[in-house]
Scaffold this motif. Structure first.
Motif, short mmCIF file in Angstrom:
data_model
loop_
_atom_site.label_atom_id
_atom_site.label_comp_id
_atom_site.label_asym_id
_atom_site.label_seq_id
_atom_site.Cartn_x
_atom_site.Cartn_y
_atom_site.Cartn_z
N THR A 256 0.85 -1.19 0.00
CA THR A 256 0.00 0.00 0.00
C THR A 256 0.89 1.23 0.00
O THR A 256 1.73 1.40 0.90
CB THR A 256 -0.92 0.02 1.23
OG1 THR A 256 -1.77 -1.14 1.20
CG2 THR A 256 -1.79 1.27 1.22
N LEU A 257 0.71 2.09 -1.00
CA LEU A 257 1.51 3.31 -1.13
C LEU A 257 0.70 4.49 -0.61
O LEU A 257 -0.41 4.75 -1.11
CB LEU A 257 1.91 3.54 -2.58
CG LEU A 257 2.65 2.38 -3.28
CD1 LEU A 257 2.99 2.76 -4.71
CD2 LEU A 257 3.91 2.01 -2.50
N ASP A 264 9.68 4.80 -2.53
CA ASP A 264 11.15 4.72 -2.49
C ASP A 264 11.60 3.41 -1.84
O ASP A 264 12.53 2.74 -2.31
CB ASP A 264 11.72 5.90 -1.70
CG ASP A 264 11.50 7.24 -2.41
OD1 ASP A 264 11.34 7.22 -3.65
OD2 ASP A 264 11.50 8.27 -1.72
N GLN A 265 10.93 3.04 -0.76
CA GLN A 265 11.29 1.80 -0.07
C GLN A 265 10.98 0.57 -0.92
O GLN A 265 11.74 -0.40 -0.94
CB GLN A 265 10.54 1.72 1.26
CG GLN A 265 11.00 2.76 2.28
CD GLN A 265 10.12 2.78 3.52
OE1 GLN A 265 9.28 1.91 3.73
NE2 GLN A 265 10.31 3.80 4.36
N GLN A 271 15.45 -3.57 -5.82
CA GLN A 271 16.85 -3.53 -6.24
C GLN A 271 17.71 -4.51 -5.46
O GLN A 271 18.77 -4.93 -5.93
CB GLN A 271 17.39 -2.10 -6.09
CG GLN A 271 16.77 -1.11 -7.06
CD GLN A 271 17.17 0.33 -6.77
OE1 GLN A 271 17.65 0.66 -5.68
NE2 GLN A 271 16.97 1.21 -7.74
N GLU A 272 17.25 -4.89 -4.26
CA GLU A 272 18.01 -5.83 -3.43
C GLU A 272 17.76 -7.29 -3.80
O GLU A 272 18.49 -8.18 -3.35
CB GLU A 272 17.67 -5.60 -1.96
CG GLU A 272 18.14 -4.25 -1.42
CD GLU A 272 17.63 -3.99 -0.02
OE1 GLU A 272 16.84 -4.82 0.49
OE2 GLU A 272 18.01 -2.96 0.57
N HIS A 294 8.26 7.47 -11.60
CA HIS A 294 9.32 6.81 -10.83
C HIS A 294 9.07 5.31 -10.74
O HIS A 294 9.99 4.49 -10.89
CB HIS A 294 9.37 7.45 -9.44
CG HIS A 294 10.53 6.99 -8.60
ND1 HIS A 294 11.75 6.61 -9.11
CD2 HIS A 294 10.64 6.85 -7.24
CE1 HIS A 294 12.56 6.26 -8.14
NE2 HIS A 294 11.91 6.39 -6.99
N LEU A 295 7.80 4.94 -10.51
CA LEU A 295 7.43 3.53 -10.44
C LEU A 295 7.68 2.84 -11.78
O LEU A 295 8.24 1.73 -11.84
CB LEU A 295 5.96 3.39 -10.04
CG LEU A 295 5.37 1.98 -10.07
CD1 LEU A 295 6.09 1.06 -9.09
CD2 LEU A 295 3.87 2.02 -9.75
N ASN A 296 7.26 3.48 -12.86
CA ASN A 296 7.47 2.90 -14.19
C ASN A 296 8.95 2.65 -14.47
O ASN A 296 9.33 1.62 -15.03
CB ASN A 296 6.89 3.81 -15.27
CG ASN A 296 5.38 3.73 -15.34
OD1 ASN A 296 4.77 2.80 -14.84
ND2 ASN A 296 4.77 4.72 -15.97
#
Length: 373
Positions: A256-257, A264-265, A271-272, A294-296
């Motif tokens: 949930t954003l 960002d998290q 990425q991890e 940013h999400l895209n």
């Protein structure tokens, strides 16, 4: 000291039709690689035998090629294999196992436990008490017969079964093919090797599910391992070690954003992840136009790195800020259209309105960037 490898739920021939063709083919191929890896592990660990606790095949109707490839994949380990039919590949009168026999595909060192009974591996000091499924679902405990079966003195009594330990697994899982949780005590087993639960799970000190050696679903239950078991002598407690055999790891996230830091998290977590990842996302909440871009970008990078990425945004509301709108430089009719789309997001057409607003914003943003170059 006898040592054996315990594995189960290979589900060979499984179809991954929900994925793109290339991804589905790669996921299917990884299952053959997992068999080859566990066979080599049995060699490297000096195992005396490999026990497969059911569901070698995903269905009775797998191709002849699949049957041959499965047995070919076992070739690295020359010691005895004992394979048990499970609910997906039950030992019917006519089954994938009888077809394998007619094909001449079963190597001499592979023992098919197609009937209830004891497979004696005297050289390995193992007596394997097998409870094969002869139909897809049963409602009695087939391992109850273990209590009465005698085995040669000095050999380890190892149970091999496929089903649900009662009262331990979720209620919807243990409705069929039941197994008593105290079977090792009742039958005097040194170890009970189980299949059916696709994750590695210890039931008690002598009873384990190995799980599938290659994950094939989005369930966080410790899939992707095999077990190497040491038993010093009859009556001794088993020493069980888990070994990773997975090529791909599957992740299912429900996020949930609410504020920019949530996005960002999320991107930082993506990425991890290792490159050999299969990621399924479902997003809810709200996001700005800047956040949407940013999400895209984050998803585009993930799609290039991972085996597969899917993202359900049907529950994600696009909520442009005043800064977002100002940055688009949309006046006149375009400005009115953007305002209308913003208002319509709250209605029944929130999905199409959100998508239209995102597309329009993307086009305007691209045009602005071209002008400023």
């Amino acid at each position: 000291m006898p040592r054996f490898l315990h594995t189960a739920d290979w589900q060979m021939g499984r179809s991954f039709s929900r994925f793109d063709a290339d991804d589905g083919a790669a996921l299917a191929e990884a299952r053959y690689a997992a068999i080859e890896a566990l066979a080599q592990l049995a060699v490297d660990q000096d195992c005396d035998a490999v026990l497969v606790a059911g569901d070698v095949f995903d269905a009775q109707t797998v191709s002849d090629r699949t049957i041959r490839r499965v047995f070919n994949a076992t070739s690295a380990f020359k010691g005895p294999w004992v394979m048990l039919p499970g609910n997906h590949d039950a030992a019917l009168a006519e089954s994938v196992w009888t077809r394998a026999g007619r094909l001449g595909a079963v190597p001499d060192n592979v023992h098919l436990a197609l009937e209830p009974g004891v497979t004696v591996l005297a050289e390995q000091r193992l007596a394997i008490l097998a409870a094969p499924l002869t139909q897809r679902h049963t409602y009695s405990d087939l391992t109850a017969a273990f209590d009465e079966w005698e085995t040669p003195a000095g050999l380890l009594r190892i149970g091999l079964a496929h089903g649900s330990i009662q009262g331990v697994l979720p209620d919807e899982v243990d409705a069929t093919n039941p197994i008593a949780p105290d079977r090792t005590q009742l039958a005097g087993l040194d170890y009970l090797a189980l299949g059916d639960w696709h994750g590695t799970k210890q039931i008690n000190e002598r009873t384990w599910y190995s799980g599938t050696p290659e994950p094939e679903r989005f369930r966080n239950n410790d899939a992707g391992y095999v077990l190497v078991v040491d038993l010093a002598e009859p009556g001794a407690l088993p020493d069980v070690h888990r070994h990773d055999t997975a090529r791909y790891r599957w992740y299912q996230w429900r996020e949930t954003l609410s504020v920019p830091s949530d996005l960002d998290q999320l991107i930082a977590r993506m990425q991890e992840l290792p490159e050999a990842s299969v990621l399924d996302l479902r997003l809810e909440g709200a996001i700005t136009l800047e956040g949407h871009q940013h999400l895209n970008h984050g998803l585009s990078l993930a799609e290039a790195r991972f085996r597969s990425v899917s993202c359900d945004r049907s529950g994600l509301q696009l909520e442009p800020t005043e800064e977002d709108i100002a940055a688009l430089h949309a006046d006149g009719y375009l400005g009115e259209a953007i305002e209308e789309l913003r208002l319509r997001q709250g209605g029944d057409v929130s999905g199409p309105a959100r998508d239209a607003l995102a597309i329009l914003a993307s086009l305007l943003s691209s045009g602005t960037q071209e002008v400023t170059k």
